[in-house]
Design a protein around this motif. Structure first.
Motif, short mmCIF file in Angstrom:
data_model
loop_
_atom_site.label_atom_id
_atom_site.label_comp_id
_atom_site.label_asym_id
_atom_site.label_seq_id
_atom_site.Cartn_x
_atom_site.Cartn_y
_atom_site.Cartn_z
N ASN A 66 0.83 -1.20 0.00
CA ASN A 66 0.00 0.00 0.00
C ASN A 66 0.86 1.25 0.00
OD1 ASN A 66 -2.36 -1.41 0.01
ND2 ASN A 66 -2.69 -1.31 2.21
N ARG A 67 0.33 2.33 -0.55
CA ARG A 67 1.09 3.57 -0.58
C ARG A 67 1.40 4.06 0.83
NH1 ARG A 67 -1.99 8.19 0.32
NH2 ARG A 67 -4.24 7.88 0.39
N LYS A 68 2.55 4.70 0.96
CA LYS A 68 2.96 5.23 2.25
C LYS A 68 3.06 6.75 2.15
CE LYS A 68 5.59 1.06 3.36
NZ LYS A 68 6.92 0.51 3.72
N GLY A 69 2.83 7.41 3.24
CA GLY A 69 2.94 8.86 3.23
C GLY A 69 2.80 9.41 4.63
N VAL A 70 2.66 10.73 4.72
CA VAL A 70 2.52 11.40 6.01
C VAL A 70 1.36 12.37 5.93
CG1 VAL A 70 4.96 11.15 6.60
CG2 VAL A 70 4.20 13.17 5.33
N ASP A 71 0.72 12.60 7.06
CA ASP A 71 -0.35 13.58 7.17
C ASP A 71 0.17 14.79 7.92
OD1 ASP A 71 -2.25 11.95 5.88
OD2 ASP A 71 -2.66 10.87 7.75
N LEU A 72 0.15 15.94 7.25
CA LEU A 72 0.66 17.18 7.84
C LEU A 72 -0.33 18.31 7.58
CD1 LEU A 72 4.45 17.12 6.82
CD2 LEU A 72 3.51 16.72 9.09
N GLU A 73 -0.73 18.99 8.63
CA GLU A 73 -1.57 20.18 8.53
C GLU A 73 -2.77 20.00 7.60
OE1 GLU A 73 -1.14 22.87 10.45
OE2 GLU A 73 0.49 21.73 11.40
N GLY A 74 -3.39 18.84 7.69
CA GLY A 74 -4.58 18.59 6.90
C GLY A 74 -4.33 18.07 5.49
N TYR A 75 -3.07 17.83 5.14
CA TYR A 75 -2.73 17.33 3.81
C TYR A 75 -2.10 15.94 3.90
CZ TYR A 75 -3.59 22.11 2.27
OH TYR A 75 -4.17 23.32 2.01
N SER A 76 -2.43 15.10 2.93
CA SER A 76 -1.83 13.77 2.84
C SER A 76 -0.72 13.84 1.79
CB SER A 76 -2.88 12.74 2.42
OG SER A 76 -3.96 12.71 3.32
N ILE A 77 0.50 13.70 2.25
CA ILE A 77 1.65 13.84 1.36
C ILE A 77 2.32 12.48 1.22
CG2 ILE A 77 3.80 15.07 0.92
CD1 ILE A 77 2.79 17.27 2.78
N GLU A 78 2.58 12.10 -0.01
CA GLU A 78 3.20 10.81 -0.25
C GLU A 78 4.23 10.93 -1.36
OE1 GLU A 78 0.27 8.26 -2.72
OE2 GLU A 78 -0.97 9.67 -1.58
N GLY A 79 4.94 9.83 -1.61
CA GLY A 79 5.94 9.84 -2.67
C GLY A 79 7.27 9.31 -2.20
N ILE A 80 8.31 9.63 -2.94
CA ILE A 80 9.64 9.14 -2.64
C ILE A 80 10.65 10.20 -3.07
CG2 ILE A 80 9.81 7.98 -4.88
CD1 ILE A 80 11.46 5.79 -3.46
N SER A 81 11.74 10.31 -2.30
CA SER A 81 12.80 11.26 -2.65
C SER A 81 14.11 10.74 -2.08
CB SER A 81 12.48 12.65 -2.09
OG SER A 81 13.48 13.58 -2.47
N ILE A 90 3.84 13.84 -3.91
CA ILE A 90 2.45 13.93 -4.37
C ILE A 90 1.56 14.48 -3.27
CG2 ILE A 90 0.49 12.55 -5.17
CD1 ILE A 90 2.67 10.49 -6.16
N ILE A 91 0.70 15.44 -3.64
CA ILE A 91 -0.31 15.98 -2.72
C ILE A 91 -1.67 15.80 -3.38
CG2 ILE A 91 -1.08 17.95 -1.37
CD1 ILE A 91 1.71 19.03 -1.39
N PRO A 92 -2.38 14.72 -3.05
CA PRO A 92 -3.65 14.43 -3.72
C PRO A 92 -4.69 15.54 -3.58
CG PRO A 92 -2.86 12.51 -2.50
CD PRO A 92 -1.99 13.66 -2.10
N GLU A 93 -4.68 16.26 -2.45
CA GLU A 93 -5.67 17.34 -2.26
C GLU A 93 -5.54 18.43 -3.32
OE1 GLU A 93 -5.08 15.46 1.78
OE2 GLU A 93 -3.80 16.05 0.10
N PHE A 94 -4.34 18.62 -3.85
CA PHE A 94 -4.11 19.61 -4.90
C PHE A 94 -4.10 18.96 -6.29
CE2 PHE A 94 -1.40 22.15 -1.67
CZ PHE A 94 -2.54 22.70 -1.12
N LYS A 95 -4.22 17.63 -6.34
CA LYS A 95 -4.10 16.88 -7.59
C LYS A 95 -2.79 17.20 -8.29
CE LYS A 95 -6.81 14.55 -9.14
NZ LYS A 95 -6.96 13.08 -8.99
N CYS A 96 -1.71 17.27 -7.50
CA CYS A 96 -0.44 17.66 -8.08
C CYS A 96 0.71 16.81 -7.58
CB CYS A 96 -0.15 19.14 -7.80
SG CYS A 96 0.56 19.46 -6.17
N ALA A 97 1.80 16.84 -8.35
CA ALA A 97 3.04 16.21 -7.95
C ALA A 97 4.17 17.20 -8.17
CB ALA A 97 3.31 14.94 -8.76
#
Length: 347
Positions: A66-81, A90-97
């Motif tokens: 399953n995808r992994k990520g963190v929840d910060l200040e109301g946003y679900s942030i995921e991805g790899i760096s 990736i920030i799904p709430e903004f539909k952006c990467a």
């Protein structure tokens, strides 16, 4: 739609005149779970393993993919760096990467991609991203790039169109430092200057809301409605910085007053390639990167509520990262979280 916006290092929300003119995840495969080399069904048939136990084993197995990520200040942030390998946040709430080093599958669902610079670990997955959007009959994406690389990116996509005989429909936007673009009626983005070994820039995403102008606050509802119908602009547009992403950069961007919004956004996503005394600050700067010691030195400029650290060198383990982050956390008021997807434990 591009909008020119003045930049000012304010400490309160900025007010500007502003006029407005899934992929479905694959179904899980059935897993033949085993324990000590014996099929699960054997245990079930013998009464040694309950159905609940099977479901728990299945849940654990699925959690590994399953995808992994963190929840910060109301946003679900995921991805790899991982430094030098790949970056895609990736920030799904903004539909952006932000950046797209190897085009993780979750990025394909995002309508916007922000490219910070042209190193392959940040832009290499772009043709695959655009092609995958077309493959799944998704709308052409909007991709933001520094103006100085737009022509080369167009050439890159054209080469792939020719080789693959595909359309690769994309809205490629050259967003210059200081320029603002309306993503939707309550969301805009702006580019800001960063400092890497090649041309680079970061991005701030702002939420947009309307507020009644002070001179009209004493009026009653019918009076306000009358003014509005007569064409009078009765509201101010307030832009509040939500998320800032730097990409690869030296810490110089922190000292530029024009970048104040990046340091007061709710969330700052920035790099910390090097974490210990094994690599000097001078070495980090020579290669256009940030040493976590420099973030500690410049902590007084940080006004963010949360900081997501990314782009650690692959030489580090999860334990190294967490130890370094704890030192930074003691120096700033912001919540500091590392993105450790892709890193291994020493254990």
């Amino acid at each position: 739609m591009q909008i020119s916006m003045a930049i000012s290092p304010l400490t309160a929300p900025q007010i500007f005149p502003f006029h407005q003119p899934i992929l479905q995840s694959p179904k899980p495969h059935k897993i033949a779970l085993q324990r000590h080399g014996t099929p699960v069904n054997s245990f079930r048939d013998s009464g040694l393993l309950s159905t609940i136990g099977v479901e728990e084993e299945y849940r654990r197995a699925r959690s590994q993919v399953n995808r992994k990520g963190v929840d910060l200040e109301g946003y679900s942030i995921e991805g790899i760096s991982v430094g030098g390998q790949e970056t895609c946040i990736i920030i799904p709430e903004f539909k952006c990467a932000f950046d797209i080093g190897r085009c993780p599958s979750r990025a394909i669902q995002q309508n916007f991609v922000f490219i910070t610079h042209a190193h392959l670990d940040h832009i290499g997955g772009l043709p695959m991203y655009v092609a995958s959007r077309g493959l799944y009959s998704l709308s052409p994406p909007t991709v933001f790039v520094p103006p100085c690389i737009k022509e080369d990116v167009e050439k890159l996509l054209e080469i792939h169109r020719t080789m693959g005989q595909v359309e690769l429909d994309v809205d490629l936007v050259a967003l210059d430092v200081g320029d603002t673009y309306e993503m939707r009626n309550n969301l805009v983005c702006r580019a800001f200057e960063t400092n890497h070994v090649i041309p680079s820039q970061g991005y701030v995403i702002y939420s947009v809301r309307k507020k009644l102008k002070k001179q009209y606050m004493h009026l009653k509802g019918k009076q306000i409605e009358k003014l509005k119908k007569s064409g009078v602009e009765i509201t101010d547009t307030i832009l509040s910085p939500e998320v800032a992403f730097t990409g690869d950069t030296r810490t110089d961007f922190m000292l530029d007053p024009r970048n104040a919004d990046a340091l007061r956004a709710k969330i700052l996503i920035t790099e910390a390639t090097f974490l210990d005394e094994g690599v000097s600050i001078e070495h980090a700067r020579e290669h256009g990167h940030t040493h976590i010691f420099e973030i500690i030195e410049n902590a007084q400029w940080i006004r963010n509520k949360a900081i997501l650290l990314t782009h650690f060198s692959s030489r580090y383990h999860i334990e190294d990262i967490r130890k370094a982050v704890s030192k930074l956390q003691s120096k700033v008021t912001a919540k500091v979280v590392p993105l450790t997807e892709g890193f291994k434990s020493v254990y």
